[in-house]
Write a protein that holds these residues in place. Structure first.
Motif, short mmCIF file in Angstrom:
data_model
loop_
_atom_site.label_atom_id
_atom_site.label_comp_id
_atom_site.label_asym_id
_atom_site.label_seq_id
_atom_site.Cartn_x
_atom_site.Cartn_y
_atom_site.Cartn_z
N ASN A 104 3.34 5.80 -11.98
CA ASN A 104 3.83 4.43 -11.78
C ASN A 104 5.30 4.44 -11.37
OD1 ASN A 104 3.34 1.65 -11.74
ND2 ASN A 104 4.22 1.39 -13.76
N GLU A 105 6.08 5.36 -11.93
CA GLU A 105 7.49 5.45 -11.55
C GLU A 105 7.66 5.95 -10.12
OE1 GLU A 105 9.28 7.88 -14.51
OE2 GLU A 105 9.06 6.36 -16.08
N ILE A 106 6.78 6.87 -9.71
CA ILE A 106 6.81 7.35 -8.33
C ILE A 106 6.45 6.21 -7.38
CG2 ILE A 106 5.68 8.88 -6.65
CD1 ILE A 106 5.30 10.86 -8.99
N MET A 107 5.44 5.46 -7.75
CA MET A 107 4.95 4.39 -6.88
C MET A 107 5.92 3.20 -6.87
SD MET A 107 1.82 5.26 -5.72
CE MET A 107 0.55 4.02 -5.65
N PHE A 108 6.37 2.80 -8.05
CA PHE A 108 7.19 1.59 -8.15
C PHE A 108 8.46 1.87 -8.97
CE2 PHE A 108 2.66 0.37 -8.43
CZ PHE A 108 2.51 -0.16 -7.17
N PRO A 109 9.41 2.64 -8.45
CA PRO A 109 10.60 2.98 -9.22
C PRO A 109 11.41 1.73 -9.59
CG PRO A 109 10.89 3.57 -6.91
CD PRO A 109 9.46 3.16 -7.08
N GLY A 110 11.70 1.60 -10.89
CA GLY A 110 12.53 0.48 -11.34
C GLY A 110 11.87 -0.87 -11.28
N ASP A 111 10.55 -0.91 -11.07
CA ASP A 111 9.87 -2.21 -10.94
C ASP A 111 9.70 -2.85 -12.31
OD1 ASP A 111 8.42 -4.36 -10.01
OD2 ASP A 111 6.51 -3.29 -10.09
N GLU A 112 10.32 -3.99 -12.51
CA GLU A 112 10.13 -4.75 -13.74
C GLU A 112 9.52 -6.09 -13.35
OE1 GLU A 112 10.61 -3.66 -16.71
OE2 GLU A 112 11.52 -1.76 -16.15
N SER A 113 8.26 -6.05 -13.01
CA SER A 113 7.62 -7.25 -12.48
C SER A 113 7.31 -8.25 -13.57
CB SER A 113 6.33 -6.88 -11.75
OG SER A 113 5.36 -6.46 -12.68
N LYS A 114 7.07 -9.48 -13.18
CA LYS A 114 6.68 -10.54 -14.10
C LYS A 114 5.36 -10.20 -14.79
CE LYS A 114 10.00 -13.57 -13.79
NZ LYS A 114 10.81 -13.90 -14.98
N LEU A 115 4.50 -9.46 -14.08
CA LEU A 115 3.23 -9.07 -14.68
C LEU A 115 3.47 -8.22 -15.91
CD1 LEU A 115 0.12 -9.21 -14.28
CD2 LEU A 115 0.30 -7.05 -13.05
N LEU A 116 4.39 -7.27 -15.82
CA LEU A 116 4.70 -6.41 -16.97
C LEU A 116 5.32 -7.22 -18.11
CD1 LEU A 116 6.23 -3.36 -15.06
CD2 LEU A 116 4.04 -3.39 -16.24
N LYS A 141 1.51 -6.57 -0.19
CA LYS A 141 2.98 -6.60 -0.17
C LYS A 141 3.56 -5.55 -1.12
CE LYS A 141 3.29 -11.59 0.64
NZ LYS A 141 3.63 -12.90 0.02
N VAL A 142 2.87 -5.33 -2.24
CA VAL A 142 3.33 -4.33 -3.22
C VAL A 142 3.08 -2.92 -2.70
CG1 VAL A 142 2.91 -3.41 -5.54
CG2 VAL A 142 2.97 -5.88 -5.18
N MET A 143 1.91 -2.70 -2.09
CA MET A 143 1.49 -1.35 -1.75
C MET A 143 2.04 -0.84 -0.42
SD MET A 143 -0.13 -0.59 -4.44
CE MET A 143 -0.89 0.99 -4.05
N LEU A 144 2.42 -1.73 0.48
CA LEU A 144 2.92 -1.27 1.78
C LEU A 144 4.21 -0.44 1.65
CD1 LEU A 144 2.90 -0.97 4.79
CD2 LEU A 144 3.71 -3.33 5.02
N PRO A 145 5.21 -0.86 0.88
CA PRO A 145 6.39 0.01 0.71
C PRO A 145 6.02 1.35 0.08
CG PRO A 145 6.88 -2.23 0.01
CD PRO A 145 5.41 -2.18 0.23
N VAL A 146 5.03 1.34 -0.81
CA VAL A 146 4.56 2.59 -1.42
C VAL A 146 3.98 3.51 -0.36
CG1 VAL A 146 2.93 3.59 -3.07
CG2 VAL A 146 4.11 1.45 -3.63
N ALA A 147 3.18 2.93 0.55
CA ALA A 147 2.57 3.71 1.63
C ALA A 147 3.65 4.37 2.49
CB ALA A 147 1.68 2.82 2.49
N LEU A 148 4.68 3.62 2.82
CA LEU A 148 5.77 4.16 3.64
C LEU A 148 6.49 5.29 2.90
CD1 LEU A 148 7.08 0.75 4.97
CD2 LEU A 148 5.88 2.47 6.33
N LYS A 149 6.64 5.13 1.60
CA LYS A 149 7.28 6.16 0.77
C LYS A 149 6.44 7.44 0.72
CE LYS A 149 8.84 4.43 -2.89
NZ LYS A 149 8.82 3.80 -4.21
N LEU A 150 5.11 7.27 0.76
CA LEU A 150 4.21 8.41 0.66
C LEU A 150 3.91 9.05 2.02
CD1 LEU A 150 1.69 7.12 -2.03
CD2 LEU A 150 3.44 8.87 -2.31
N GLY A 151 4.61 8.62 3.06
CA GLY A 151 4.52 9.31 4.34
C GLY A 151 3.67 8.65 5.40
N VAL A 152 3.10 7.48 5.13
CA VAL A 152 2.40 6.74 6.17
C VAL A 152 3.45 6.14 7.10
CG1 VAL A 152 0.76 4.88 6.68
CG2 VAL A 152 0.52 6.20 4.57
#
Length: 254
Positions: free
Chosen positions: A11-23, A70-81
């Protein structure tokens, strides 16, 4: 429930520093969901992260999951897409879901890419023109599905034959011939579009066969279904699994 270490790490790799309202507002649900998605599901198989996230993006488009996209697209770019690959996933989805459902994804994609400093528009990826898009589309169909597709664009009742023509010229001639993704990757994301939107089982079985023909075998497709299950739920995932099994059984009978 205690969040497992692997889940925390991923989760930290995917969403570093994410403190979302859901959490904040749904901590109990967040633990349940993230433990499942980022621990059990991730550990279930050895699917490469880049392919996993491409499949998830295509699945989110297929189920119209714009907020999760919207959440996963920045993750995809981070993972090399790459931005080109992201755009090709979104562009190709228009042939399978229609612009009425895809325009919001185009807008979100452009907004996120621009925020990340990507200069738009991207370089052209088209390899066809008005004169050769039908011919190249037919060839793409043959390459993907086999020689039986050579005359398919002329088949069917006269009053609806134009749709098979458009399938060759537009769906395959305009999209599948573009650079940025190869046929194998395009069939993987098509499998995700169809399984995620549901009600497309006839087409899904055909594209299972196409995937297998290109090297995305049964084991690979089950990995894709497994990784995308949290994003579309059990009914559509089980339907996709049934289509995979039916397609494989039909192959054995021939």
């Amino acid at each position: 429930m205690v969040t497992r270490e692997f889940s925390k790490m991923y989760n930290e790799i995917m969403f570093p520093g994410d403190e979302s309202k859901l959490l904040e507002n749904d901590p109990e649900f967040s633990e349940l969901f993230y433990n499942f998605v980022f621990d059990e599901v991730i550990k279930q198989n050895d699917l490469e992260d880049r392919k996993r996230i491409m499949a998830i993006l295509a699945t989110l488009i297929g189920c119209e999951g714009i907020d999760e996209f919207k959440v996963m697209l920045p993750v995809a770019l981070k993972l090399g897409v790459t931005p080109v690959e992201v755009k090709e996933i979104v562009y190709q989805s228009v042939a399978y879901l229609g612009i009425g459902r895809i325009r919001p994804f185009l807008k979100v994609t452009n907004d996120i890419l621009e925020k990340q400093g990507v200069k738009l528009p991207l370089d052209n990826q088209s390899t066809t023109n008005k004169e050769n898009r039908l011919e190249k589309g037919i060839q793409a169909q043959v390459d993907i599905f086999g020689e039986g597709m050579k005359e398919f664009y002329k088949s069917g009742p006269e009053e609806s034959r134009h749709i098979n023509y458009w399938l060759a010229e537009n769906c395959f001639g305009d999209y599948y011939t573009r650079t940025g993704l190869n046929h194998k990757e395009r069939e993987m994301i098509t499998f995700c579009f169809l399984s995620a939107q549901g009600g497309c089982e006839i087409q899904l079985i055909s594209h299972v066969l196409a995937n297998i023909r290109l090297g995305n075998d049964k084991e690979f497709l089950i990995k894709i279904i497994s990784q995308c299950l949290p994003f579309i739920g059990y009914p559509r995932s089980l339907n996709a699994l049934r289509c995979v099994n039916n397609a494989v059984e039909n192959m054995k009978e021939k």
